[in-house]
Motif scaffolding. Structure first.
Motif, PDB file in Angstrom:
ATOM      1  N   VAL A  36      27.156   1.130  13.767  1.00 43.17           N
ATOM      2  CA  VAL A  36      27.696   2.477  14.178  1.00 43.17           C
ATOM      3  C   VAL A  36      27.313   3.554  13.166  1.00 43.17           C
ATOM      4  CG1 VAL A  36      30.202   3.636  14.374  1.00 43.17           C
ATOM      5  CG2 VAL A  36      29.629   1.281  15.511  1.00 43.17           C
ATOM      6  N   MET A  37      27.137   4.732  13.813  1.00 41.17           N
ATOM      7  CA  MET A  37      26.667   5.796  12.742  1.00 41.17           C
ATOM      8  C   MET A  37      28.110   6.821  12.470  1.00 41.17           C
ATOM      9  SD  MET A  37      23.434   5.603  12.209  1.00 41.17           S
ATOM     10  CE  MET A  37      23.845   4.022  11.920  1.00 41.17           C
ATOM     11  N   ALA A  38      28.436   6.811  11.505  1.00 46.77           N
ATOM     12  CA  ALA A  38      29.571   7.713  10.873  1.00 46.77           C
ATOM     13  C   ALA A  38      28.900   8.965  10.555  1.00 46.77           C
ATOM     14  CB  ALA A  38      30.299   6.990   9.863  1.00 46.77           C
ATOM     15  N   TRP A  39      29.117  10.040  11.343  1.00 47.83           N
ATOM     16  CA  TRP A  39      28.422  11.388  10.889  1.00 47.83           C
ATOM     17  C   TRP A  39      29.182  12.352   9.926  1.00 47.83           C
ATOM     18  CZ3 TRP A  39      23.501  11.859  12.760  1.00 47.83           C
ATOM     19  CH2 TRP A  39      23.259  10.691  13.842  1.00 47.83           C
ATOM     20  N   PRO A  40      28.776  13.015   9.152  1.00 47.87           N
ATOM     21  CA  PRO A  40      29.636  13.780   8.306  1.00 47.87           C
ATOM     22  C   PRO A  40      30.203  15.071   9.103  1.00 47.87           C
ATOM     23  CG  PRO A  40      27.310  14.065   7.696  1.00 47.87           C
ATOM     24  CD  PRO A  40      27.391  12.980   8.629  1.00 47.87           C
ATOM     25  N   SER A  41      31.279  15.367   9.047  1.00 46.57           N
ATOM     26  CA  SER A  41      31.970  16.417   9.789  1.00 46.57           C
ATOM     27  C   SER A  41      31.347  17.749   9.585  1.00 46.57           C
ATOM     28  CB  SER A  41      33.642  16.701   9.604  1.00 46.57           C
ATOM     29  OG  SER A  41      33.716  16.903   8.426  1.00 46.57           O
ATOM     30  N   ASP A  42      31.027  18.193   8.446  1.00 45.35           N
ATOM     31  CA  ASP A  42      30.400  19.709   8.261  1.00 45.35           C
ATOM     32  C   ASP A  42      29.028  19.864   8.722  1.00 45.35           C
ATOM     33  OD1 ASP A  42      29.642  17.870   6.250  1.00 45.35           O
ATOM     34  OD2 ASP A  42      29.548  19.529   4.628  1.00 45.35           O
ATOM     35  N   LEU A  43      28.160  18.657   9.106  1.00 46.99           N
ATOM     36  CA  LEU A  43      26.853  18.732   9.264  1.00 46.99           C
ATOM     37  C   LEU A  43      26.688  18.271  10.816  1.00 46.99           C
ATOM     38  CD1 LEU A  43      25.070  16.986   6.211  1.00 46.99           C
ATOM     39  CD2 LEU A  43      25.619  19.551   6.847  1.00 46.99           C
ATOM     40  N   SER A  44      27.639  17.942  11.483  1.00 50.88           N
ATOM     41  CA  SER A  44      27.350  17.089  12.945  1.00 50.88           C
ATOM     42  C   SER A  44      28.294  17.824  13.716  1.00 50.88           C
ATOM     43  CB  SER A  44      27.545  15.811  12.673  1.00 50.88           C
ATOM     44  OG  SER A  44      27.248  15.242  11.753  1.00 50.88           O
ATOM     45  N   SER A  45      28.206  17.677  15.118  1.00 43.90           N
ATOM     46  CA  SER A  45      28.896  18.240  16.088  1.00 43.90           C
ATOM     47  C   SER A  45      28.445  17.336  17.440  1.00 43.90           C
ATOM     48  CB  SER A  45      28.892  19.676  16.405  1.00 43.90           C
ATOM     49  OG  SER A  45      27.570  20.294  16.868  1.00 43.90           O
ATOM     50  N   ASP A  56      22.659  19.086  11.199  1.00 43.03           N
ATOM     51  CA  ASP A  56      21.794  19.743  10.373  1.00 43.03           C
ATOM     52  C   ASP A  56      21.194  19.112   9.175  1.00 43.03           C
ATOM     53  OD1 ASP A  56      22.818  22.139  11.600  1.00 43.03           O
ATOM     54  OD2 ASP A  56      24.768  22.134  10.374  1.00 43.03           O
ATOM     55  N   SER A  57      19.832  18.941   9.464  1.00 38.22           N
ATOM     56  CA  SER A  57      19.246  18.175   8.397  1.00 38.22           C
ATOM     57  C   SER A  57      18.929  18.980   7.040  1.00 38.22           C
ATOM     58  CB  SER A  57      17.807  17.693   9.214  1.00 38.22           C
ATOM     59  OG  SER A  57      16.787  18.984   8.844  1.00 38.22           O
ATOM     60  N   SER A  58      18.443  18.172   6.055  1.00 37.76           N
ATOM     61  CA  SER A  58      18.258  18.573   4.902  1.00 37.76           C
ATOM     62  C   SER A  58      17.312  19.741   4.841  1.00 37.76           C
ATOM     63  CB  SER A  58      18.033  17.779   3.642  1.00 37.76           C
ATOM     64  OG  SER A  58      16.883  16.876   4.042  1.00 37.76           O
ATOM     65  N   THR A  59      16.323  19.904   5.688  1.00 34.97           N
ATOM     66  CA  THR A  59      15.359  20.801   6.079  1.00 34.97           C
ATOM     67  C   THR A  59      15.793  22.068   6.322  1.00 34.97           C
ATOM     68  OG1 THR A  59      14.708  20.085   8.090  1.00 34.97           O
ATOM     69  CG2 THR A  59      13.501  18.857   6.426  1.00 34.97           C
ATOM     70  N   GLY A  60      17.018  22.012   6.941  1.00 38.73           N
ATOM     71  CA  GLY A  60      17.612  23.279   7.376  1.00 38.73           C
ATOM     72  C   GLY A  60      17.575  23.406   8.860  1.00 38.73           C
ATOM     73  N   GLU A  61      16.937  22.409   9.492  1.00 35.92           N
ATOM     74  CA  GLU A  61      16.467  22.386  10.992  1.00 35.92           C
ATOM     75  C   GLU A  61      17.658  21.967  11.696  1.00 35.92           C
ATOM     76  OE1 GLU A  61      13.431  20.531  14.447  1.00 35.92           O
ATOM     77  OE2 GLU A  61      13.164  19.908  12.071  1.00 35.92           O
TER      78      GLU A  61
END
Length: 333
Positions: A36-45, A56-61
Motif C-alpha cells: 500500500v502506497m502512503a502518499w504525503p499530503s502536501d505533495l499528493s492529491s 509533485d516530484s523532487s524535480t519540480g514536475e
C-alpha cells in the motif's frame, strides 16, 4: 488513496506496477509483494475526474500516476502503520504486503495507449536480436523466454536496465553487468550463483534517456514468500467512544498500545506481532474500563488472521471486546 501528514526519507527504492482505485493504491512489486502506497499530503492529491494521483516530484514536475503505470518510488517501509499520522488511512483489505511511505517518484513508464505520439524509438519496437548474441546457460529442463517492453520513458540507464530485467533483479541472481553497448542501445547480463548467464536485457536510447526494450531469460520459478504467521487486526466499533486507548498483550508481552478512532466503523489496523506456534493467551484492556482474555493456538506452518473489536452501545450492556481468529485472510465490510 492512503494519505499521511508526514514525509519519509529516501531509505529504499521499490519498483513495480501501480494498481489505482480511489480506495486502494497498491504497488505490485514485480509479483513479489503488494505494498500500500502512503502518499504525503502536501505533495499528493486525488484527481477524481481521471481516477489518478497527482504527485509533485523532487524535480519540480507534477506527475499524473494512473492505473498500470510502472514506477520506481523511494521512501520507507512501515512496520506499524498505526504509528503514522494518517490523513486518510487505507482500507484493511488493501493492506496485505505492508505499507510504504512515499518520498519521491523517480522513474515512470507510461503504457503505450496513454502515450502521445513520439519521434523516438519505442522500447519494444527494437528487434529482440539487437545487442549481444550470447547464449543463455539455463538449467536442465528450463526453457528460455523473451519479453518485450514499451516506452519511451527517458529513464536513467540504471532505471531502464532495472525495468527491462523486471523481477529477475530480486535477490537470487545478483547485480546486472554491462555486456555490449553502442550509442543506440546497451545490453546487460545477469548470472546465477554458479556464474551461468541466465538473463540478458537490452535498453535503447530515447528522449534524452533510456527505454527498456526486451529481456531474454531462463524461466526459473521463484518462491512466493509466505504470509506472516500471525496477523492481528484491531478496531474501535463504538460511536459512543469515538477514541479509545487499547492495550493488548500476548503472553504478557505488549503487542498493541494505541489510541483507536471509530471513524466510520471501518478502521481496522493491522499488526504482525512475532508469535511462535503453540498455545497463547491474549489480553485486551481499554482506557474506558473494558477487559478481555482469551486463549488461542497457532499451528506450526499455518498462518492465522485474528481481529479484536471494541464495542460499546449504552442500551446493549457494558463496554466489551470480541475476538475472532481464522485460517483464511479476513475481509471487512
Amino acid at each position: 488513496m492512503a494519505v499521511v501528514d508526514e514525509h519519509a526519507g529516501n531509505g529504499e527504492l521499490v519498483a513495480g506496477t501501480l494498481e489505482v482505485t480511489s480506495g486502494c493504491v497498491i504497488l505490485d512489486e514485480r509479483g513479489h509483494q503488494r505494498l500500500v502506497m502512503a502518499w504525503p499530503s502536501d505533495l499528493s492529491s486525488w484527481i477524481e475526474e481521471s481516477g489518478a494521483i497527482g504527485f509533485d516530484s523532487s524535480t519540480g514536475e507534477r506527475l499524473v500516476l494512473q492505473d498500470q503505470y510502472r514506477v520506481s518510488i523511494t521512501g520507507t517501509r512501515v512496520a506499524e502503520q498505526a504509528s503514522l499520522d494518517w490523513v486518510n488511512a487505507p482500507r484493511p483489505d488493501c493492506v496485505s504486503g505492508g505499507v510504504f511511505l512515499v518520498s519521491d517518484v523517480t522513474d515512470l513508464v507510461i503504457p503505450p495507449e496513454d502515450l502521445a505520439a513520439s519521434d523516438g524509438p519505442i522500447g519494444g519496437g527494437l528487434s529482440s536480436a539487437t545487442g549481444t548474441e550470447a547464449q543463455l546457460e539455463c538449467p536442465t529442463d528450463v526453457e528460455a523466454a523473451t519479453e518485450e517492453w514499451y516506452g519511451p520513458a527517458g529513464l536513467t540507464l540504471d532505471g531502464a536496465v532495472a525495468e527491462a530485467f523486471g523481477d529477475l533483479l530480486v535477490g537470487w541472481i545478483g547485480e546486472p553487468f554491462e555486456m555490449e553497448s553502442t550509442d543506440e542501445w546497451s545490453s546487460w547480463g545477469l548470472q546465477d550463483d554458479e556464474g551461468n548467464l541466465v538473463a540478458v536485457a537490452t535498453v535503447v536510447a530515447s528522449n534524452g534517456g533510456w527505454d527498456p526494450s526486451h529481456a531474454r531469460y531462463c524461466v526459473i520459478p521463484q518462491p512466493t514468500p509466505p504470509p506472516p504467521p500471525f496477523t492481528l487486526y484491531v478496531s474501535n466499533q463504538s460511536f459512543e467512544d469515538p477514541t479509545v486507548g487499547i492495550t493488548i498483550t500476548i503472553d504478557d508481552q505488549i503487542v498493541v498500545d494505541e489510541d483507536f478512532e471509530v471513524e466510520g466503523q471501518h478502521n481496522w489496523i493491522a499488526f504482525t506481532p512475532d508469535v511462535d506456534p503453540g498455545d497463547h493467551t491474549l489480553e485486551a484492556v481499554s482506557d474506558k474500563g473494558a477487559e478481555f482474555r482469551v486463549d488461542f493456538t497457532l499451528p506450526a506452518g499455518e498462518p492465522r488472521w485474528a481481529v479484536v473489536d471494541y464495542w460499546f452501545y449504552p442500551d446493549e450492556g457494558p463496554r466489551r471486546f470480541t475476538f475472532n481468529i481464522s485460517d483464511e485472510p479476513l475481509a471487512f465490510g
